[in-house]
Design a protein around this motif. Structure first.
Motif, short mmCIF file in Angstrom:
data_model
loop_
_atom_site.label_atom_id
_atom_site.label_comp_id
_atom_site.label_asym_id
_atom_site.label_seq_id
_atom_site.Cartn_x
_atom_site.Cartn_y
_atom_site.Cartn_z
N LEU A 176 7.05 9.79 9.14
CA LEU A 176 7.56 8.99 8.64
C LEU A 176 7.44 7.78 7.27
O LEU A 176 6.69 6.81 8.35
CB LEU A 176 8.91 8.32 9.51
CG LEU A 176 9.95 8.14 8.15
CD1 LEU A 176 10.89 8.79 8.39
CD2 LEU A 176 10.92 7.02 9.31
N TYR A 177 7.20 8.05 6.74
CA TYR A 177 6.44 7.67 5.32
C TYR A 177 7.66 7.42 4.26
O TYR A 177 6.97 5.95 4.25
CB TYR A 177 6.02 8.10 4.43
CG TYR A 177 4.03 8.30 4.92
CD1 TYR A 177 3.36 7.41 5.00
CD2 TYR A 177 4.60 9.40 6.22
CE1 TYR A 177 1.84 7.55 6.15
CE2 TYR A 177 3.12 9.74 6.93
CZ TYR A 177 2.00 8.91 6.36
OH TYR A 177 0.36 9.09 6.63
N ILE A 178 8.54 7.38 3.83
CA ILE A 178 9.95 7.11 2.80
C ILE A 178 9.06 6.50 2.05
O ILE A 178 9.06 5.80 1.19
CB ILE A 178 10.93 6.42 3.52
CG1 ILE A 178 11.36 7.29 4.80
CG2 ILE A 178 11.93 6.27 2.55
CD1 ILE A 178 12.30 6.29 5.90
N ASN A 179 7.93 7.42 0.86
CA ASN A 179 7.30 6.84 -0.06
C ASN A 179 7.39 6.97 -1.13
O ASN A 179 6.20 7.31 -2.07
CB ASN A 179 5.31 6.57 0.53
CG ASN A 179 5.12 7.32 1.06
OD1 ASN A 179 5.34 8.62 1.31
ND2 ASN A 179 3.73 7.57 0.66
N GLU A 180 8.23 8.69 -0.89
CA GLU A 180 8.02 9.30 -2.18
C GLU A 180 9.59 9.19 -2.94
O GLU A 180 10.22 9.21 -2.07
CB GLU A 180 7.88 11.11 -1.96
CG GLU A 180 6.28 11.10 -0.93
CD GLU A 180 5.21 11.60 -2.10
OE1 GLU A 180 4.94 11.86 -3.00
OE2 GLU A 180 3.94 11.21 -1.40
N THR A 181 9.97 9.85 -4.33
CA THR A 181 10.70 9.60 -4.78
C THR A 181 11.67 10.95 -4.96
O THR A 181 11.07 12.32 -5.14
CB THR A 181 10.95 9.54 -5.91
OG1 THR A 181 10.23 8.10 -5.86
CG2 THR A 181 12.04 9.11 -6.35
N ASN A 213 0.55 -1.40 0.25
CA ASN A 213 0.37 0.15 -0.07
C ASN A 213 0.70 1.06 -0.22
O ASN A 213 1.39 1.13 1.58
CB ASN A 213 -0.91 0.18 1.37
CG ASN A 213 -1.87 1.25 1.46
OD1 ASN A 213 -1.90 1.65 0.57
ND2 ASN A 213 -3.15 0.96 1.87
N TYR A 214 0.42 2.31 -0.72
CA TYR A 214 2.05 2.94 -1.16
C TYR A 214 1.67 4.67 -0.09
O TYR A 214 2.56 5.66 -0.16
CB TYR A 214 1.72 3.88 -2.77
CG TYR A 214 2.16 3.29 -3.61
CD1 TYR A 214 2.48 1.63 -3.40
CD2 TYR A 214 2.36 3.89 -5.26
CE1 TYR A 214 2.94 1.23 -5.13
CE2 TYR A 214 2.82 2.20 -6.17
CZ TYR A 214 3.41 1.56 -5.83
OH TYR A 214 3.83 0.99 -6.89
N SER A 215 0.36 4.41 0.40
CA SER A 215 -0.19 5.20 1.48
C SER A 215 0.37 5.08 3.12
O SER A 215 -0.38 5.86 3.74
CB SER A 215 -1.77 5.80 1.89
OG SER A 215 -2.20 6.23 -0.30
N VAL A 216 0.58 3.99 2.98
CA VAL A 216 1.27 3.54 4.68
C VAL A 216 2.90 3.31 4.55
O VAL A 216 3.53 4.06 3.75
CB VAL A 216 0.53 2.33 4.86
CG1 VAL A 216 -0.96 2.14 4.55
CG2 VAL A 216 1.49 0.95 4.35
C1 NAG Z 1 2.43 8.86 1.37
O1 NAG Z 1 1.13 8.44 1.91
C2 NAG Z 1 1.01 9.48 2.28
C3 NAG Z 1 -0.02 9.70 3.35
O2 NAG Z 1 -0.31 8.48 3.61
C4 NAG Z 1 0.11 9.83 1.10
O3 NAG Z 1 -0.81 11.08 1.04
C5 NAG Z 1 1.07 10.07 -0.31
O4 NAG Z 1 0.36 9.89 -1.36
C6 NAG Z 1 1.57 8.84 -0.34
N1 NAG Z 1 3.01 8.72 -1.66
C7 NAG Z 1 2.70 8.51 -2.56
C8 NAG Z 1 3.55 8.81 -3.64
O5 NAG Z 1 1.90 7.79 -2.80
#
Ligand code: NAG
Ligand code: NAG
Ligand code: NAG
Ligand code: NAG
Ligand code: NAG
Ligand code: NAG
Length: 417
Positions: free
Chosen positions: A331-336, A255-258
């Protein structure tokens, strides 16, 4: 009839042809070229025995796209993790897959936020360059790769996915593919079995199961069953496992949002008996592995995000390095971070290809790779690579995260600004 000489020349020519770097998708090998290379390209399996501080061999096995808890709930993952150390705060770096694999080799994802065909320029160094400074034998084992050093996008080229280039870290780099020998160190599972049998396994290896076994096209149960049959025999194999550390991890969360936290554990003969079945809650990222390999074997840094990354505790304790704690709240570290390989347009960024650090102290403590210092001499580092968390102040990626530690009784606190 071939004489011995003409046969050698013929085979040599094919081996060279296969080593030519493919730089666009129009150049994928044809079926005939693949068949010819399968018959002629010899896998290369160098061996070495360079003693490390905490381990003498390191293998990492990457599974795909799964949230931490989903993996923790799988019985095979949970059972294997109990044989070693479970890393409860290990983070992947971004989404989707390919940038995580690229980053594991080069210490940066260069803005990659897609799974496209990428070929990174020759002035980007990788862990292969680090290992070569001490002649530490390295290799990759990619399940279903049709022959050593294959550079196509996938194999088979149609039908269900087995091997995919986006899960093959070192093939993405000119500094690997422009070399006559290095591509032959990128091998398949058939060669793994042969290398194991003949005791010519390298000291560092990256292992990628196919798209069925790594959960990408299936689910965590299938990956757990794969690991449950692949890993235990290696642990029982004295030749493979003695003083070895095997990391099982995931490229990224599902899940990209966690928060991009991935279930990861260390097993193998290098795990001290008293730590088996324990957990380690230190903050790690994929960059921690490059830094730990450097610290373990006394290798330089790439001067990129490996520079400030926390070290695996087993290694940090041997070097006296104090790892950073982080504030996990946001802290997500989910973006580049922005960069040249992004789908977004960062062409106004100067420089487009980020400059690494060429001076300063990195966690591993052995300076920066000579070729990096020469290539980027006099250029200002693009990012603050002393941070254990990759971030970019200009775009706001991963900013506002507090990190802290206490060294010699003195508390240090910083924020990714
Ligand atoms: C990273 O997580 C945040 C918080 O859930 C979300 O708003 C954002 O869209 C996510 N970024 C990506 C690239 O999915
Ligand atoms: C694995 O690689 C070897 C050597 O490059 C090749 O001969 C063999 O056909 C490959 N095996 C599979 C299953 O693709
Ligand atoms: C992946 O490898 C397994 C054997 O390890 C095999 O059974 C499976 O068919 C392979 N997947 C594909 C898509 O070829
Ligand atoms: C994975 O798929 C298999 C077969 O399709 C199914 O039996 C199993 O329950 C699935 N596992 C999970 C965790 O959903
Ligand atoms: C992904 O995570 C977000 C944030 O926790 C949640 O709202 C969403 O339902 C999740 N998506 C899936 C498919 O589980
Ligand atoms: C590295 O290579 C890229 C792509 O060819 C080029 O744009 C960049 O200027 C080079 N950097 C240095 C420091 O030579």
């Amino acid at each position: 009839m071939f004489t011995k000489q003409t046969l050698t020349a013929f085979v040599g020519a094919l081996a060279l042809a296969s080593a030519k770097t493919i730089s666009t998708s129009d150049e994928y090998p044809t079926a005939a070229e693949i068949a010819a290379s399968q018959a002629s390209v010899l896998p290369y399996s160098p061996v070495s025995n360079v003693k490390g501080l905490a381990f003498n061999r390191f293998a990492q096995i990457w599974i795909e796209n799964t949230d931490y808890q989903t993996a923790a709930d799988d019985k095979n993952f949970a059972k294997l993790a109990k044989e070693g150390i479970l890393l409860t705060n290990y983070f992947a770096l971004t989404h989707p897959s390919e940038p995580n694999y690229a980053a594991s080799a080069a210490g940066d994802a260069f803005g990659m936020d897609n799974d496209d065909f990428h070929q990174l320029p020759s002035n980007i160094s990788t862990i292969a360059d680090l290992f070569d400074t001490k002649k530490i034998a390295w290799g990759e084992y990619q399940e279903d790769l049709p022959y050593a050093g294959y550079q196509g996008y996938r194999y088979p080229e149609s039908g269900s996915n087995a091997y995919v280039r986006k899960h093959n870290p070192l093939i993405l780099f000119d500094s690997v593919t422009n070399d006559a020998v290095r591509p032959r160190q990128i091998k398949n599972f058939t060669t793994f079995e042969e290398d194991l049998k003949h005791e010519r396994i390298p000291q560092y290896m990256f292992i990628t199961p196919n798209m069925t076994n790594d959960a990408h096209d299936t689910n965590i149960t299938v990956a757990g069953e794969f690991l449950g049959s692949f890993v235990p025999p290696l642990l029982k194999n004295e030749y493979f496992s003695k003083d070895a550390l095997i990391l099982v991890t995931f490229d990224e969360s599902g899940n990209y949002s966690v928060p991009n936290r991935v279930y990861s554990f260390l097993v193998g003969g290098a795990v001290p008996e008293h730590l088996k079945g324990t957990t380690d809650d230190t903050f790690y990222t994929h960059y921690s592995i490059i830094a730990s390999l450097s610290a373990n074997w006394g290798l330089p840094s790439l001067g990129r995000w490996d520079c400030g990354a926390n070290l695996l505790k087993l290694v940090a304790e041997k070097t006296g390095y104090t790892n950073w704690n982080v504030d996990y709240d946001n802290l997500y570290i989910n973006e580049t971070n922005p960069g040249p390989l992004s789908d977004g347009d960062y062409s106004t960024y100067e420089p487009l290809w980020p400059n690494p650090a060429t001076s300063g102290k990195c966690t591993a403590g052995h300076g920066i790779l000579d070729v990096v210092k020469r290539t980027y001499h006099g250029l200002k580092a693009t990012f603050d690579y002393s941070s254990p968390i990759p971030y970019d102040a200009k775009s706001g990626t991963n900013t506002g995260i507090k990190y802290f530690r206490t060294v010699k009784g003195k508390k240090e606190t910083r924020t990714t600004a």
